[in-house]
Write a protein that holds these residues in place. Structure first.
Motif, mmCIF file in Angstrom:
data_model
loop_
_atom_site.group_PDB
_atom_site.id
_atom_site.type_symbol
_atom_site.label_atom_id
_atom_site.label_comp_id
_atom_site.label_asym_id
_atom_site.label_seq_id
_atom_site.Cartn_x
_atom_site.Cartn_y
_atom_site.Cartn_z
ATOM 1 N N THR A 209 28.678 23.923 -34.080
ATOM 2 C CA THR A 209 29.246 25.110 -34.729
ATOM 3 C C THR A 209 28.390 26.337 -34.426
ATOM 4 O OG1 THR A 209 27.925 24.709 -36.721
ATOM 5 C CG2 THR A 209 30.153 23.764 -36.663
ATOM 6 N N ALA A 210 29.033 27.518 -34.511
ATOM 7 C CA ALA A 210 28.279 28.755 -34.323
ATOM 8 C C ALA A 210 27.341 28.978 -35.512
ATOM 9 C CB ALA A 210 29.238 29.936 -34.169
ATOM 10 N N GLU A 211 27.833 28.587 -36.691
ATOM 11 C CA GLU A 211 27.011 28.722 -37.899
ATOM 12 C C GLU A 211 25.854 27.727 -37.839
ATOM 13 O OE1 GLU A 211 27.664 28.538 -42.766
ATOM 14 O OE2 GLU A 211 29.026 27.508 -41.392
ATOM 15 N N THR A 212 24.629 28.188 -38.113
ATOM 16 C CA THR A 212 23.486 27.270 -38.049
ATOM 17 C C THR A 212 23.475 26.356 -39.271
ATOM 18 O OG1 THR A 212 22.066 28.913 -39.070
ATOM 19 C CG2 THR A 212 22.073 28.833 -36.668
ATOM 20 N N GLY A 213 22.659 25.327 -39.209
ATOM 21 C CA GLY A 213 22.612 24.316 -40.261
ATOM 22 C C GLY A 213 23.469 23.120 -39.865
ATOM 23 N N ILE A 214 23.091 21.967 -40.380
ATOM 24 C CA ILE A 214 23.854 20.745 -40.091
ATOM 25 C C ILE A 214 24.534 20.299 -41.379
ATOM 26 C CG2 ILE A 214 23.718 18.358 -39.278
ATOM 27 C CD1 ILE A 214 21.188 19.168 -37.748
ATOM 28 N N ARG A 215 25.868 20.159 -41.299
ATOM 29 C CA ARG A 215 26.664 19.848 -42.483
ATOM 30 C C ARG A 215 27.538 18.634 -42.239
ATOM 31 N NH1 ARG A 215 25.629 25.056 -42.382
ATOM 32 N NH2 ARG A 215 25.175 26.091 -44.352
ATOM 33 N N THR A 216 27.986 18.018 -43.335
ATOM 34 C CA THR A 216 29.023 16.992 -43.222
ATOM 35 C C THR A 216 30.372 17.706 -43.109
ATOM 36 O OG1 THR A 216 29.391 16.903 -45.590
ATOM 37 C CG2 THR A 216 27.682 15.450 -44.692
ATOM 38 N N ARG A 217 31.430 16.980 -42.723
ATOM 39 C CA ARG A 217 32.778 17.568 -42.683
ATOM 40 C C ARG A 217 33.160 18.122 -44.043
ATOM 41 N NH1 ARG A 217 34.935 18.853 -37.667
ATOM 42 N NH2 ARG A 217 34.522 17.117 -36.290
ATOM 43 N N ALA A 218 32.689 17.441 -45.097
ATOM 44 C CA ALA A 218 32.998 17.893 -46.460
ATOM 45 C C ALA A 218 32.232 19.164 -46.812
ATOM 46 C CB ALA A 218 32.667 16.786 -47.463
ATOM 47 N N GLY A 219 31.274 19.552 -45.990
ATOM 48 C CA GLY A 219 30.601 20.829 -46.189
ATOM 49 C C GLY A 219 29.224 20.756 -46.799
ATOM 50 N N SER A 220 28.772 19.560 -47.197
ATOM 51 C CA SER A 220 27.447 19.499 -47.822
ATOM 52 C C SER A 220 26.353 19.526 -46.748
ATOM 53 C CB SER A 220 27.320 18.251 -48.701
ATOM 54 O OG SER A 220 27.536 17.097 -47.933
ATOM 55 N N LEU A 221 25.294 20.229 -47.052
ATOM 56 C CA LEU A 221 24.206 20.395 -46.094
ATOM 57 C C LEU A 221 23.437 19.085 -45.934
ATOM 58 C CD1 LEU A 221 23.097 22.784 -44.411
ATOM 59 C CD2 LEU A 221 21.379 23.102 -46.202
ATOM 60 N N VAL A 222 23.187 18.711 -44.681
ATOM 61 C CA VAL A 222 22.371 17.534 -44.409
ATOM 62 C C VAL A 222 20.919 17.990 -44.370
ATOM 63 C CG1 VAL A 222 21.852 15.714 -42.747
ATOM 64 C CG2 VAL A 222 24.217 16.454 -43.088
ATOM 65 N N VAL A 223 20.219 17.787 -45.451
ATOM 66 C CA VAL A 223 18.847 18.275 -45.516
ATOM 67 C C VAL A 223 17.851 17.251 -44.997
ATOM 68 C CG1 VAL A 223 19.162 19.934 -47.366
ATOM 69 C CG2 VAL A 223 18.734 17.525 -47.915
ATOM 70 N N ALA A 224 18.330 16.015 -44.853
ATOM 71 C CA ALA A 224 17.416 14.942 -44.468
ATOM 72 C C ALA A 224 16.734 15.265 -43.146
ATOM 73 C CB ALA A 224 18.195 13.637 -44.350
ATOM 74 N N ARG A 225 15.503 14.856 -43.046
ATOM 75 C CA ARG A 225 14.739 15.024 -41.820
ATOM 76 C C ARG A 225 14.409 13.661 -41.223
ATOM 77 N NH1 ARG A 225 12.024 19.066 -40.060
ATOM 78 N NH2 ARG A 225 10.412 17.667 -39.335
ATOM 79 N N GLY A 226 14.166 13.607 -39.915
ATOM 80 C CA GLY A 226 13.754 12.369 -39.264
ATOM 81 C C GLY A 226 12.271 12.129 -39.482
#
Lengths: 326, 326
Positions: free
Chosen positions: A302-319
């Protein structure tokens, strides 16, 4: 055992047909080879420290050798390149004997042979624990090199295989020895001990101009996709991640949430790619014909930064961050 | 501190003009560069382990960084090559902080800059003690590469500088701290802390077809000349070895036999060469004009194997073997 004698033992273990490509091999101040004229060279280095990355109780020496090289070859694959040679810096502790060292080199040499990687030398020193650092040089056509900074909004994100098996195997060895002899988890243990670098897949994907970005998933999708997005200045939405059957069984056994487990699962050595959506179907079909494996879509750039689920919640988890205690 | 943050700190420290030669630099799975068409690439790896090769009490972080890279550059010099890039595998212990790590990289980067070596990436991991492994890739014209197996009977053996200063500095730091602030030994300490790889000398000597064999003296003449002789299937007779003034003063102070000390003195990073006797005078004169240093004859290559003094006694002494406790 003296260094010269040990170097001789190791030299006989690691000599392979690929060694013939070297102009100067083991035993001089440096190795030398003639790079192909139309190709770029690539280089990558990985370190493995006993007690941090492996324990001798949980892993056989030949598995450590295999894994150590596989981690580097995975980086070579992620550039779309093929491996040429490797150098090995080996810190030997007083706890290991020549058998352990030679078994390590045997595991490493078998994978090197199979992938056409010449062992070009290295350094052997004393160390308080076994400390291994491997550098691999590869080559790739200048038009086929793939970096992580080319992902574009609209690209389909895909991986070269299901995730989590290696992490499940690692956790079983470290935390759940009671499961280590359970046949349901044999695949997980094998995935951790003998990961297969995706060299064939990497070279296939490297050739296509519709593959815009590529990297390996050595630290887990959460962390690696974050890095691809940061380098490409984009974001992503994620669909469900494909989870390996053995990892799924492990999550059920231990009552772990499967998607979080897959998201944080490192050391799978699958490749993560961003592919032009118009070409994805064609590439995925040819990928399956070429490698025998599926190219599995996991989301979209996506052009918008950040990683999200399809439902829109931010994936904050880190590796897994190598410098942050787990 | 997280790995990504530390990588950013390090990236800013190591970026240099030479980095621009890289097609892909720090931050991707591997680095990439375009080798020159008429040149061979060479690669070398060295490992440094805290407590084995250095102590943080005796050496500053920037000196450790300098030395670690210098050891590799010396190998590149010994091939007649010039350095292109380096990768660094860095094992960080819980005892060192970000300042120590960054000082290490500053010392390393200063030497890298000065010698045109791009820092192309690496790996950062946790380790029980500081563990450093550096790989350097260089390039050399195919006609200028020098190996250690070309020495011929009758060749003159020569070194690019007097020996023993680095060993004296090392021994003072480890065993004679009472001498560490004595101005008579400042040169010895400097030689140990800031050895200068003989890159200019190596490239000059590499170009001459009358230089038949070349290697560096990192393990000491006794050990290194043994290796050159074994690789070339020859022997040698040795004249008096040139000893550095600071090493001479150290031997007098500690009542050590100077020739034995010089013979066993490693880490000087001078070059050892075997030169056609008809060309030696001409090459030595041009060497002095080109580098400002003398090329110092130390003996002669013989068809008979074994290393002897002119008087005929066998030199049985060996250099420092990394795997044999001192």
């Amino acid at each position: 055992v003296t260094e010269d004698a040990l170097v001789e033992s190791i030299r006989s273990i690691v000599t392979s047909p690929a060694s013939r490509r070297l102009r100067v091999g083991i035993g001089d101040d440096a190795a030398a080879w003639q790079p192909s004229r139309s190709h770029l060279s690539v280089i990558t280095t990985d370190a493995l420290i006993e007690t941090v990355h492996f324990t001798r109780a949980a892993m056989r020496a030949d598995d450590v050798g295999h894994r150590a090289l596989a981690a580097n070859l995975s980086d070579i694959a992620a550039m779309g390149a093929r491996p040429i040679l490797a150098t090995i810096a080996f810190g030997i502790s007083s706890e290991v004997d020549e058998t352990w060292v030679c078994d390590f080199y045997r595991g490493l040499a078998a994978l090197a042979d199979r992938t056409g990687t010449a062992i070009a030398g290295g350094d052997i020193v004393r160390a308080p624990v076994v400390s291994i650092s491997i550098t691999v040089v590869g080559e790739v056509r200048a038009t086929s090199i793939k970096t992580r900074d080319g992902a574009r909004p609209g690209d389909i994100l895909a991986v070269t295989g299901p995730l989590g098996a290696s992490r499940a195997g690692c956790e079983i060895l470290l935390d759940r020895p009671d499961l280590a002899n359970d046949a349901r988890f044999a695949d997980a243990l094998h995935a951790f001990r003998r990961p297969e670098p995706r060299l064939r897949a990497g070279r296939f994907l490297g050739v296509s101009r519709n593959v815009h970005a590529m990297m390996d998933t050595s630290d887990g999708i959460a962390s690696d996709l974050s890095r691809m997005c940061a380098a490409s200045n984009v974001g992503a939405v994620l669909d469900r991640l494909p989870i390996a059957p053995a990892a799924e069984r492990y999550c059920v056994q231990c009552e772990l949430e499967q998607q979080s487990f897959a998201l944080e699962a490192g050391e799978d050595f699958e490749l993560l790619v961003a592919i032009d959506p118009r070409a994805f179907g064609y590439i995925a079909a040819r990928f399956r014909a070429h490698t025998g494996h599926a190219l599995i879509g996991i989301g979209e750039v996506t052009a918008e930064t950040g990683i999200r689920t399809r439902a829109g919640s931010l994936v904050v988890a880190r590796g897994y961050d190598h410098l942050t205690p787990r």
